[in-house]
Design an enzyme around this catalytic site. Structure first.
Site, PDB file in Angstrom:
ATOM      1  N   GLU A  60       0.824  -1.209   0.000  1.00 28.54           N
ATOM      2  CA  GLU A  60       0.000   0.000   0.000  1.00 28.54           C
ATOM      3  C   GLU A  60       0.861   1.263   0.000  1.00 28.54           C
ATOM      4  OE1 GLU A  60      -0.715  -2.672   1.881  1.00 28.54           O
ATOM      5  OE2 GLU A  60      -2.518  -3.253   0.787  1.00 28.54           O
ATOM      6  N   HIS A 129     -11.297  -6.147   8.050  1.00 28.38           N
ATOM      7  CA  HIS A 129     -11.661  -5.859   6.670  1.00 28.38           C
ATOM      8  C   HIS A 129     -13.073  -5.290   6.570  1.00 28.38           C
ATOM      9  CE1 HIS A 129      -8.404  -8.800   6.323  1.00 28.38           C
ATOM     10  NE2 HIS A 129      -8.170  -8.353   5.108  1.00 28.38           N
TER      11      HIS A 129
END
Length: 325
Positions: A60, A129
């Protein structure tokens, strides 16, 4: 007018801007050949090719570092972070670099960067998540924060985000990806910082965002059967915030409720409640109420996840009880 899913609308919105401006590029993990983990970039590689739709390694920080560098050198990237939870490993570059560069260079360098991400719960992805993290982002000066709730708004707000000269965090709610809605043909562009009244009413104002918009509308339908006319506002953009529409509604109804998919502490509704108390205290006919998740991580179990996310029944009950007190 076409009927599109929310996920297809994401791809359409990006494609609209890529056709209009060759400086717009798409970057992220599996966004090219796979069309995105949530299939929100399907078709972009075929139309625009590998120089403008770029797969990255699983990093990321690398995705956002490359996107920031591209933005600094004249491109207008759209970068994808698969799950918004993963911003936890990105905050240094987002908060200290992307958000502050324009300020620290006295406006000489802008960062026209959109970071799109799957946000929120309801799909049984568990505590790591399923978070709705727009609260984290709106606390950072220099970032714009957008959360569309309909396929039509996905296209219009994506266009506005791409054309912004400042970084925009674009939160796509995972629970809405399969939702269908009509999207007008041709180019669509919205304005950031504009809320929409989804249902007019006179007795209470219900503020909602993303997934909670549909639930607030369902609650308003229930309340109408009991003689209560609730106005439902889709906030759409937290930064900038459309205080004119929100406070105008409050001045009319005298009652304000927020429906948030966030842990209770420091949710976006707390900020709006503070603004309303400062600006419209004498318009209030009762306490502002925030309807939130408990201050716990999102559970994985179906029954528990459904229990903690604000439902239409919970919203309707809270509003009715407050108006009867």
């Amino acid at each position: 007018m076409a009927e599109l899913t929310y996920r297809d609308a994401v791809a359409r919105g990006i494609a609209q801007e890529m056709r209009r401006d060759e400086r717009v590029v798409m970057i992220g993990e599996d966004v090219a050949g796979a069309g995105g983990v949530f299939k929100t970039t399907v078709g972009l590689l075929d139309e625009f090719g590998p120089k403008r739709v770029i797969d990255t390694p699983i990093s990321e920080q690398a995705i956002l570092g490359a996107a920031m560098g591209a933005a600094m050198t004249g491109l207008r990237p759209v970068a994808e972070i698969m799950f918004s939870d993963f911003f936890a490993v990105c905050w240094d570059i987002v908060v200290n670099e992307i958000a502050k560069t324009r300020y620290m260079t006295n406006g000489q360098i802008t960062i026209p960067l959109v970071i799109k991400t799957g946000n929120g719960g309801g799909l049984r992805f568990g505590a790591q998540h399923s978070q709705a993290i727009e609260n984290w982002a709106m606390a950072v000066p220099g970032l714009k924060v957008v959360t569309p709730s309909t396929p039509r708004d996905v296209v219009g707000l994506m266009a506005a985000a791409v054309r912004s000269d400042d970084p925009v965090l674009f939160f796509e709610h995972k629970g809405l990806y399969s939702m269908k809605g009509e999207v007008p043909d041709g180019e669509i562009i919205d304005e950031l910082g504009t809320a929409v009244v989804r249902r007019a009413g006179t007795d209470a104002t219900i503020l909602s965002l993303g997934l909670t918009v549909g639930r607030a509308l369902d609650a308003a339908g229930q309340l109408a059967e009991r003689g209560i006319q609730a106005e439902v506002i889709d906030v759409r953009s937290l930064v900038p915030l459309d205080t004119r529409t929100i406070l105008g509604s409050l001045a009319k109804t005298g009652r304000l409720f927020t429906v948030e998919e966030n842990p209770r502490l420091l949710g976006w509704g707390a900020e709006i409640a503070s603004i309303a108390a400062e600006e419209c205290f004498w318009d209030l006919d009762g306490p502002i109420q925030r309807i939130t998740t408990p201050h716990i991580p999102l559970p994985s179990a179906d029954s528990l996840e459904d229990l903690v996310l604000p439902s239409a029944d919970v919203v309707a009950t809270a509003v009715e009880k407050a108006l009867q007190s």
